[in-house]
Design a protein around this motif. Structure first.
Motif, short mmCIF file in Angstrom:
data_model
loop_
_atom_site.label_atom_id
_atom_site.label_comp_id
_atom_site.label_asym_id
_atom_site.label_seq_id
_atom_site.Cartn_x
_atom_site.Cartn_y
_atom_site.Cartn_z
N ASN A 85 0.84 -1.20 0.00
CA ASN A 85 0.00 0.00 0.00
C ASN A 85 0.88 1.25 0.00
OD1 ASN A 85 -2.06 -1.83 0.22
ND2 ASN A 85 -3.02 -0.88 1.99
N VAL A 86 1.40 1.57 -1.15
CA VAL A 86 2.21 2.77 -1.35
C VAL A 86 1.48 3.67 -2.34
CG1 VAL A 86 4.38 1.61 -0.81
CG2 VAL A 86 3.53 1.61 -3.16
N ALA A 136 -5.50 7.71 3.33
CA ALA A 136 -4.19 7.61 3.98
C ALA A 136 -3.75 6.16 3.89
CB ALA A 136 -4.27 8.07 5.43
N LEU A 137 -2.51 5.94 3.54
CA LEU A 137 -2.02 4.59 3.27
C LEU A 137 -1.08 4.10 4.35
CD1 LEU A 137 -1.12 4.93 -0.53
CD2 LEU A 137 -3.30 4.21 0.47
N ARG A 138 -1.21 2.82 4.66
CA ARG A 138 -0.24 2.11 5.49
C ARG A 138 0.34 1.00 4.64
NH1 ARG A 138 2.74 2.75 10.17
NH2 ARG A 138 3.84 0.78 10.42
N ARG A 139 1.67 0.97 4.49
CA ARG A 139 2.29 -0.02 3.60
C ARG A 139 1.78 -1.42 3.91
NH1 ARG A 139 6.71 -1.41 0.37
NH2 ARG A 139 7.38 0.75 0.10
N ARG A 140 1.82 -1.81 5.15
CA ARG A 140 1.27 -3.09 5.59
C ARG A 140 0.62 -2.87 6.95
NH1 ARG A 140 6.40 -7.13 4.40
NH2 ARG A 140 6.51 -6.80 2.13
N ARG A 179 -16.52 15.35 2.43
CA ARG A 179 -15.32 15.80 1.74
C ARG A 179 -14.12 15.90 2.69
NH1 ARG A 179 -15.66 19.11 -2.90
NH2 ARG A 179 -14.45 20.75 -1.89
N GLU A 180 -14.36 16.17 3.97
CA GLU A 180 -13.26 16.31 4.92
C GLU A 180 -12.84 14.98 5.54
OE1 GLU A 180 -17.05 17.59 7.19
OE2 GLU A 180 -16.24 17.66 5.15
N ASP A 181 -13.48 13.89 5.17
CA ASP A 181 -13.13 12.59 5.72
C ASP A 181 -11.78 12.10 5.18
OD1 ASP A 181 -15.21 12.08 7.47
OD2 ASP A 181 -16.49 11.22 5.92
N VAL A 182 -11.18 11.19 5.95
CA VAL A 182 -9.94 10.53 5.54
C VAL A 182 -10.14 9.03 5.73
CG1 VAL A 182 -7.46 10.25 5.95
CG2 VAL A 182 -8.53 12.51 6.22
N HIS A 183 -10.03 8.28 4.64
CA HIS A 183 -10.17 6.84 4.68
C HIS A 183 -8.80 6.20 4.86
CE1 HIS A 183 -14.34 6.56 2.57
NE2 HIS A 183 -14.29 7.53 3.45
N TYR A 184 -8.64 5.46 5.95
CA TYR A 184 -7.36 4.82 6.27
C TYR A 184 -7.33 3.44 5.62
CZ TYR A 184 -3.58 2.97 9.26
OH TYR A 184 -2.42 2.42 9.74
N LEU A 185 -6.41 3.25 4.67
CA LEU A 185 -6.30 1.99 3.94
C LEU A 185 -5.12 1.21 4.48
CD1 LEU A 185 -6.99 3.13 0.24
CD2 LEU A 185 -8.60 2.64 2.10
N CYS A 186 -5.43 0.27 5.38
CA CYS A 186 -4.38 -0.56 5.97
C CYS A 186 -4.51 -2.02 5.55
CB CYS A 186 -4.41 -0.45 7.49
SG CYS A 186 -6.00 -0.81 8.25
#
Length: 647
Positions: free
Chosen positions: A106-107, A287-291, A256-263
């Protein structure tokens, strides 16, 4: 040629015009105030394709993508996607399928290539890095990938393999000494605009059509497993993915101001369909987390201002296993959406973190789904969406089965009459499998002879329905397993175990995991007088190049002969029902608590999930004792899953 990029010239740079510290776009309200937040109208409600949603980012200078200490605006994301779409027009060969394989963690390059594919009319095949050797080659070849996007971390997986595409069509997105620079390939296209590159991949490969991508254009090829042993690549068009994004925007009130965390890994549908697409449709950021990392979860959530995340059951258990802290509720997270958490862990998560988890059931192929409502009882999955016609039927006759009778403790009293296969008798979003007409037809099969059930979507999952209309999961109708959120096929593991010389036969099947999903159990038939040698078996497994990280059996049952049905087929139902509570000797690799669980590497050693660092403990099996059984059963009871052992 293997092309790479330079970090100094990475497109992921700070935008001084509109850059704010990560996480400052959303207010940090108390956890209790987050549940039931007001719904805001979606930002891009009219788009019918992912390409249109990417185009809508152009000119929007709010933050769209966060990764570590850097960020991109929506405008920069659209521009970077356009540059990569233009590159696709240069490098894809005439006559090839417009398919690109993405073998990345997840980059930022992953969502950028998703956007590029959408604009160009290409399809992304998410390549699973837990696959090994010939199986990895098969995935790339089966999906007809004309280009492979990867990074240095995954090059060892490709070393020595006979890949179905030339080196010049393997692009490295990070540093690789001596290789042609990835940035040099992108440089001629740095001024590309989304509107200029629509359909570039379709034209380059000879699949062009006027006007570029439309809702029927292939967008994703994502793998799911089945009884044939080889994973199937389910199709998802731009129209279906965009519709899924809009639906989740409405369901969760994405702002629109939300942030989806993709882990969760983006090579799976979970992160892309349930995380990335609603952010894109709602104009939110990702927002991404590599793993995935349980210890980094809350620090990341606070750092990025994350308000929404997707999960699978194992991830929730890892989070609950972290040491409690006084500030566990000090974060902006509002909700999580996923599967397999279970009623017990959902309640624990809400109590500890103040975050509501919303469970859903949905086949990877889009053929059937169930929604959990506030009145869904413990142990149930939910009800169909309004207008959907889902039923539990006899898989042989297609007849709808009677409702389940449950005792006051929720135990099923008439399982033999009530458990059947879940089907969708109405319209489904199933779009088929790539180059697998037999599997596609099997999903919409009819009863032999009179064709009853033809056109229905057959899920392959067993359910029962209670008197109030709620559906309860009861197992798998074929030989599929789901281990740590990975879909596996028993036949693929059996093909590997067939190489184990001391055994005359092998059968692989699922037993429920105490927390979520399944564990792999294998029955090995040994010649008369031969004892099972656990060390020899572990050595054999460590030497198999195509044994994925989730495939090693957790339990091994030694039998004189495999049980068979009247038609001489392996009696998998009997094996599953007996599980580890069988009369034969059983060996196992103990199921460790989530904070200590590790994953095996290719050299037979193990590593902590997501650590990337090999440990020093090889695979080891020992006898499964009565004490082990008692301790394990207590874990099932603690997580409300003991009833699954009775079905």
């Amino acid at each position: 040629m293997v092309a790479d990029s330079s970090r100094s010239d990475s497109p992921l740079v700070r935008d001084t015009r509109d850059r704010r510290p990560p996480g400052r776009e959303a207010a940090h309200s108390p956890a209790e105030a987050r549940v039931g937040a007001p719904i805001t109208a979606p930002d891009r409600p009219g788009a019918r394709t992912i390409a249109e949603l990417v185009q809508a980012q152009w000119g929007d200078h709010r933050i769209a993508l966060k990764y570590q200490d850097s960020a991109l605006t929506h405008h920069q994301v659209a521009g970077a996607a356009a540059a990569r779409a233009a590159l696709l027009g240069d490098v894809l060969p005439r006559g090839a399928e417009p398919h690109i394989g993405v073998l990345l963690d997840n980059v930022p390059e992953f969502p950028l290539w998703l956007g590029a594919a959408a604009l160009a009319g290409a399809a992304v095949a998410g390549i699973n890095p837990t696959r090994r050797g010939p199986e990895l080659v098969r995935d790339i070849a089966h999906t007809d990938c004309a280009l492979l996007i990867t990074e240095r971390a995954h090059l060892p997986l490709l070393a020595g393999l006979d890949l179905p595409l030339p080196p010049e069509r393997i692009l490295l997105t990070d540093d690789a000494p001596g290789a042609r620079a990835y940035r040099e390939l992108l440089a001629p296209h740095e001024d590309a605009r989304p509107e200029d590159v629509l359909g570039s991949a379709l034209r380059a490969t000879g699949h062009g059509r006027a006007g570029g991508p439309d809702p029927a254009t292939r967008m994703l090829l994502y793998f799911t497993s089945g009884s044939t042993g080889a994973p199937k690549a389910a199709l998802c068009t731009q129209g279906r993915l965009a519709a899924a994004g809009h639906s989740l925007v409405s369901s969760f009130g994405v702002r629109r101001e939300d942030v989806h965390y993709l882990c969760m890994p983006m090579f799976h549908g979970n992160a892309v369909i349930a995380g990335w697409s609603p952010a894109l449709a709602g104009g939110a950021a990702v927002a991404l987390r590599r793993r995935f990392s349980a210890s980094a979860f809350l620090p990341d959530v606070r750092r990025y201002g994350a308000t929404y995340f997707t999960y699978v059951g194992r991830a929730v258990q890892y989070l609950l296993a972290t040491p409690p802290a006084p500030d566990d509720r000090d974060h902006p997270l509002r909700t999580g959406f996923g599967t397999e958490a279970g009623a017990v862990d959902i309640a624990r998560f809400a109590d500890r973190f103040g975050v509501r988890l919303t469970e859903g059931y949905g086949s990877s192929e889009g053929g059937a789904s169930l929604q959990r409502t506030p009145d869904t009882p413990a142990g149930a999955v939910g009800r169909p969406a309004p207008g959907d016609d889902l039923a539990v039927v006899d898989p042989d006759t297609g007849d709808e089965l009677p409702r389940a009778h449950l005792d006051p403790a929720g135990r099923l009293l008439n399982g033999a009459q009530a458990i059947g296969e879940l089907v969708n008798r109405g319209r489904s979003a199933f779009e088929g499998y790539w180059r697998n007409p037999e599997a596609t037809a099997a999903r919409t099969r009819g009863r032999p002879g009179d064709g009853v059930g033809a056109g229905w979507y057959w899920t392959g999952d067993l359910f029962f329905r209670d008197a109030e209309g709620f559906f309860h999961f009861a197992g798998r109708a074929d030989d599929r397993l789901r281990v740590d959120s990975e879909n596996l096929a028993a036949a693929a593991i059996e093909n590997i175990l067939a190489r184990y010389a001391p055994a005359t036969g092998a059968a692989v099947y699922a037993v429920p995991d105490p927390v979520a999903g399944d564990q792999v159990m294998a029955a090995l038939a040994l010649p008369d007088g031969m004892a099972f040698d656990p060390d020899d078996f572990a050595t054999f497994l460590a030497a198999q190049p195509d044994l994925g990280t989730k495939m090693a059996p957790r339990f091994v049952r030694a039998v004189a002969a495999l049980p068979v049905t009247a038609t001489n087929k392996i009696h998998r139902v009997a094996l599953r029902r007996a599980g580890f509570s069988c009369p034969d000797p059983v060996w196992w690799r103990p199921i460790e608590p989530p904070t200590r669980r590790r994953t095996r590497t290719t050299d037979g050693h193990v590593e902590r999930p997501g650590s990337g660092r090999p440990g020093s403990v090889p695979l080891r099996y020992r006898r499964f004792t009565d004490e082990d059984r008692a301790a394990l059963l207590s874990q099932y009871r603690d997580h409300g899953r003991e009833h699954l052992l009775e079905r």
